[in-house]
Motif scaffolding. Sequence first.
Motif, PDB file in Angstrom:
ATOM      1  N   VAL A   1      96.515  29.131 101.384  1.00  0.00           N
ATOM      2  CA  VAL A   1      96.948  29.424 100.015  1.00  0.00           C
ATOM      3  C   VAL A   1      98.398  29.876 100.022  1.00  0.00           C
ATOM      4  CG1 VAL A   1      96.577  30.899  98.003  1.00  0.00           C
ATOM      5  CG2 VAL A   1      94.617  30.035  99.275  1.00  0.00           C
ATOM      6  N   TYR A   2      98.692  30.831 100.912  1.00  0.00           N
ATOM      7  CA  TYR A   2     100.038  31.397 100.965  1.00  0.00           C
ATOM      8  C   TYR A   2     101.081  30.322 101.260  1.00  0.00           C
ATOM      9  CZ  TYR A   2     103.892  34.429 102.189  1.00  0.00           C
ATOM     10  OH  TYR A   2     105.112  35.041 102.222  1.00  0.00           O
TER      11      TYR A   2
ATOM     12  N   ALA B   1      92.048  28.338  96.696  1.00  0.00           N
ATOM     13  CA  ALA B   1      91.601  29.687  96.341  1.00  0.00           C
ATOM     14  C   ALA B   1      90.237  29.681  95.660  1.00  0.00           C
ATOM     15  CB  ALA B   1      92.632  30.361  95.442  1.00  0.00           C
TER      16      ALA B   1
ATOM     17  N   ASN C   1     100.965  33.692  88.618  1.00  0.00           N
ATOM     18  CA  ASN C   1     101.037  32.510  87.765  1.00  0.00           C
ATOM     19  C   ASN C   1     101.077  32.906  86.288  1.00  0.00           C
ATOM     20  OD1 ASN C   1     100.719  29.674  87.034  1.00  0.00           O
ATOM     21  ND2 ASN C   1      98.629  30.248  86.488  1.00  0.00           N
ATOM     22  N   ALA C   2     100.207  33.860  85.914  1.00  0.00           N
ATOM     23  CA  ALA C   2     100.153  34.279  84.511  1.00  0.00           C
ATOM     24  C   ALA C   2     101.468  34.933  84.081  1.00  0.00           C
ATOM     25  CB  ALA C   2      98.986  35.242  84.301  1.00  0.00           C
TER      26      ALA C   2
ATOM     27  N   PHE D   1     102.839  38.802  95.739  1.00  0.00           N
ATOM     28  CA  PHE D   1     102.896  37.771  94.715  1.00  0.00           C
ATOM     29  C   PHE D   1     103.427  38.275  93.382  1.00  0.00           C
ATOM     30  CE2 PHE D   1      99.764  36.092  97.687  1.00  0.00           C
ATOM     31  CZ  PHE D   1     100.301  34.834  97.888  1.00  0.00           C
TER      32      PHE D   1
ATOM     33  N   ALA E   1      93.358  30.768  84.023  1.00  0.00           N
ATOM     34  CA  ALA E   1      94.551  29.917  84.043  1.00  0.00           C
ATOM     35  C   ALA E   1      94.766  29.291  85.416  1.00  0.00           C
ATOM     36  CB  ALA E   1      95.777  30.732  83.632  1.00  0.00           C
ATOM     37  N   ILE E   2      94.541  30.092  86.463  1.00  0.00           N
ATOM     38  CA  ILE E   2      94.812  29.551  87.803  1.00  0.00           C
ATOM     39  C   ILE E   2      93.784  28.476  88.146  1.00  0.00           C
ATOM     40  CG2 ILE E   2      93.493  31.179  89.263  1.00  0.00           C
ATOM     41  CD1 ILE E   2      97.033  30.169  90.023  1.00  0.00           C
TER      42      ILE E   2
ATOM     43  N   ILE F   1      94.249  37.752  97.621  1.00  0.00           N
ATOM     44  CA  ILE F   1      95.174  36.628  97.453  1.00  0.00           C
ATOM     45  C   ILE F   1      94.876  35.877  96.157  1.00  0.00           C
ATOM     46  CG2 ILE F   1      93.789  34.961  98.778  1.00  0.00           C
ATOM     47  CD1 ILE F   1      96.646  34.175  99.987  1.00  0.00           C
ATOM     48  N   VAL F   2      93.607  35.875  95.736  1.00  0.00           N
ATOM     49  CA  VAL F   2      93.248  35.203  94.487  1.00  0.00           C
ATOM     50  C   VAL F   2      93.816  35.983  93.304  1.00  0.00           C
ATOM     51  CG1 VAL F   2      91.329  34.463  93.046  1.00  0.00           C
ATOM     52  CG2 VAL F   2      91.154  34.262  95.519  1.00  0.00           C
TER      53      VAL F   2
ATOM     54  N   THR G   1      94.827  25.349  86.643  1.00  0.00           N
ATOM     55  CA  THR G   1      95.907  24.767  87.437  1.00  0.00           C
ATOM     56  C   THR G   1      95.375  23.947  88.604  1.00  0.00           C
ATOM     57  OG1 THR G   1      97.083  26.796  86.931  1.00  0.00           O
ATOM     58  CG2 THR G   1      98.109  25.349  88.516  1.00  0.00           C
TER      59      THR G   1
ATOM     60  N   ALA H   1      97.183  25.159  96.048  1.00  0.00           N
ATOM     61  CA  ALA H   1      96.861  26.534  96.440  1.00  0.00           C
ATOM     62  C   ALA H   1      95.711  27.069  95.596  1.00  0.00           C
ATOM     63  CB  ALA H   1      98.087  27.426  96.295  1.00  0.00           C
ATOM     64  N   ALA H   2      95.764  26.768  94.290  1.00  0.00           N
ATOM     65  CA  ALA H   2      94.714  27.229  93.387  1.00  0.00           C
ATOM     66  C   ALA H   2      93.376  26.610  93.761  1.00  0.00           C
ATOM     67  CB  ALA H   2      95.077  26.886  91.950  1.00  0.00           C
TER      68      ALA H   2
ATOM     69  N   LEU I   1     101.475  24.828  93.835  1.00  0.00           N
ATOM     70  CA  LEU I   1     100.568  25.801  93.229  1.00  0.00           C
ATOM     71  C   LEU I   1      99.196  25.210  92.902  1.00  0.00           C
ATOM     72  CD1 LEU I   1     100.241  28.733  92.230  1.00  0.00           C
ATOM     73  CD2 LEU I   1     100.949  27.938  89.980  1.00  0.00           C
TER      74      LEU I   1
ATOM     75  N   LEU J   1      92.813  34.561  85.856  1.00  0.00           N
ATOM     76  CA  LEU J   1      91.914  33.796  86.739  1.00  0.00           C
ATOM     77  C   LEU J   1      91.600  32.432  86.129  1.00  0.00           C
ATOM     78  CD1 LEU J   1      89.142  36.148  88.174  1.00  0.00           C
ATOM     79  CD2 LEU J   1      91.054  35.111  89.356  1.00  0.00           C
TER      80      LEU J   1
ATOM     81  N   ILE K   1      97.702  35.353  93.297  1.00  0.00           N
ATOM     82  CA  ILE K   1      98.274  34.116  92.738  1.00  0.00           C
ATOM     83  C   ILE K   1      97.935  33.981  91.256  1.00  0.00           C
ATOM     84  CG2 ILE K   1      98.327  32.871  94.939  1.00  0.00           C
ATOM     85  CD1 ILE K   1      95.961  31.226  93.949  1.00  0.00           C
ATOM     86  N   ALA K   2      96.753  34.475  90.843  1.00  0.00           N
ATOM     87  CA  ALA K   2      96.385  34.369  89.429  1.00  0.00           C
ATOM     88  C   ALA K   2      97.361  35.175  88.574  1.00  0.00           C
ATOM     89  CB  ALA K   2      94.962  34.865  89.211  1.00  0.00           C
ATOM     90  N   LEU K   3      97.624  36.440  88.973  1.00  0.00           N
ATOM     91  CA  LEU K   3      98.525  37.281  88.184  1.00  0.00           C
ATOM     92  C   LEU K   3      99.943  36.724  88.228  1.00  0.00           C
ATOM     93  CD1 LEU K   3      97.282  40.882  89.001  1.00  0.00           C
ATOM     94  CD2 LEU K   3      97.023  39.610  86.879  1.00  0.00           C
TER      95      LEU K   3
ATOM     96  N   ILE L   1     101.895  28.055  98.392  1.00  0.00           N
ATOM     97  CA  ILE L   1     102.692  28.618  97.304  1.00  0.00           C
ATOM     98  C   ILE L   1     104.134  28.770  97.738  1.00  0.00           C
ATOM     99  CG2 ILE L   1     103.093  30.730  95.996  1.00  0.00           C
ATOM    100  CD1 ILE L   1     100.175  30.988  95.686  1.00  0.00           C
TER     101      ILE L   1
END
Lengths: 304, 269
Positions: free
Chosen positions: A264-265, A281, B122-123, B214, A55-56, B114-115, A59, A277-278, A274, A53, B118-120, A268
């Motif tokens: 968001v979808y 989100a 991306n990681a 994702f 990290a995103i 969705i959060v 981003t 999108a982040a 990205l 979380l 995308i977080a996972l 991406i």
Amino acid sequence: MTGSALTGGKDGRPAPGIRRRAAALLHRRPRLRLSLLLSAPLAWLVVVYLGALAAIFLTAFWTTDVFTGEVVRQFTLANFQTLLDEPVYRTVALRSLGVAAAVTLIDTAIGFPMALYMAKVARPRHRPYLVIAILAPLWAAYLVKAYAWRVMLSQGGLLDQVLGPFGLSSPGYGLTATVIVLAYLWLPYMILPLYAGLERLPDSLLDASGDLGARPLRTLRSVVLPLVFPSLVAGSIFTFSLSLGDYITVKIVGGRSQLLGNVVYDNIGAANNLPFAAAVATIPVVVMLGYLAAARRTGALREL
Amino acid sequence: MTLSPAARIALRVVMFLGLAVIYVPLLVVLVNSFNADSAFGWPPPGFTGRWWSQALHNEGAREAVLTSVKAGLGATAVALVLGSMAAFAVSRYRFFGRETVSLVVVLPIALPGIVTGIALSNAFQVVLKPLGIGLGLFTVIVGHATFCVVTIFNNVLARLRRTGTSLEEASADLGADTFQTFWHVTFPALRSALLAGGLLSFALSFDEIIVTTFTAGPGAQTLPIWIFSNLFRPNQAPVVNVLAAALIVLSVIPIWIAQRLSSGARGVA
């Protein structure tokens, strides 16, 4: 083999010394026990989940190169600026919040009387069966249910035929259909915590309220609602959050309307952006963190 | 509650209307899987079992079911271990940040999927890709386990709070060490809670589509993803119908098991 049999424990089975010593050590040191217990779950949730979380969100402050599509790791508020400046995103965000709120209200309005019937009116013998009847559709897949509604909402479908004699027709695919289907999908998530809360509510309190002269509606407002409020908030966390992030139902019955999840979808997938999108989100996350913080005060988190 | 007869009747009507609304769409799917017309028409012009045999032999669908089962079992296994450990810590110890642990466990399902997705995703791309681990079954299991932990945590926590510690203390007084007490006293008391939580966790994983989208990559196609990618293809419609109907029918099994469990647990308690 004989060696281990000789050192066997009282129950006749081999009890290796090292196990005994470890058990004794654990017994003497509760703090060690606790840290061993917490290590794996916290490592997983903090490193894998919270780390991801964090990290995103980092981003979200980056951007993509317009020509190469590569992520440019340079701090900028450009994504959030776009979110604020473009009216379309404000519309989508407000629409998503509206849908989530509408779904939560509908589920409360339908779920509360159902839970009340299950907990206080139905015979105790019948209650487990009613719980099963509510739980069972949770096991039938999400997609199956959304798909079933696509069939029912279609032109000339079941809804058209049922509503036809009343001069009405199916709402067709669109925002109304999205709200209907999401409310349908998340209804059990509202009923179950409410039922658990109402079932715990002692009948004696309700009788006392009646004996003191309160009419049922007054009892409902002054006794039942305050006591089951945490359960209601717990249910609403699910209905609200699940609606806020959904994009699949929107794709199936939503027609052309978009919610935050779709933005968001699409960013991406198709747009390959990205960082943006982040940034989008972060809206549901900030909303939900606020919601959770408020819910925590009511004690709702213990009802989940 | 002393409700007037009229109020009781009104509640009863809402209850049964609600149940009707819950079940009608599922029935529509069931009936439609036998629809002789491959296009969706209502009411169906005739009935056939043809689509069921066609679905049974559909390679893609069969593999998707298998992938979903593997992912569900993997995620449930991880969640059982992590969720029970966290539940023990929270119920049996007082420590700084105890409330926060409960919050962190709930967070993966309280935040929109969705959060988490995308977080996972991306990681995984940043951390696992350099190690040569691409998106696939493994990353799906990691993703699912993250939000399955809470179902085990809740079930075990509720059971631990209800059973208390007196039996464990008695066991220790009788000379059993920590592990013996766990194996012979604590674990049997938890068994049905673990099974109930495990069932729920498996169902959650089996049904999940957003996080899966994702974290799966092209390699691991779970059943929901397969259904979704075939949902809008007219010539696959009958197979999708049958799978949907089969999922509805199969959903009776875990409900039946859970019911047996809860009635069994009441006998013990």
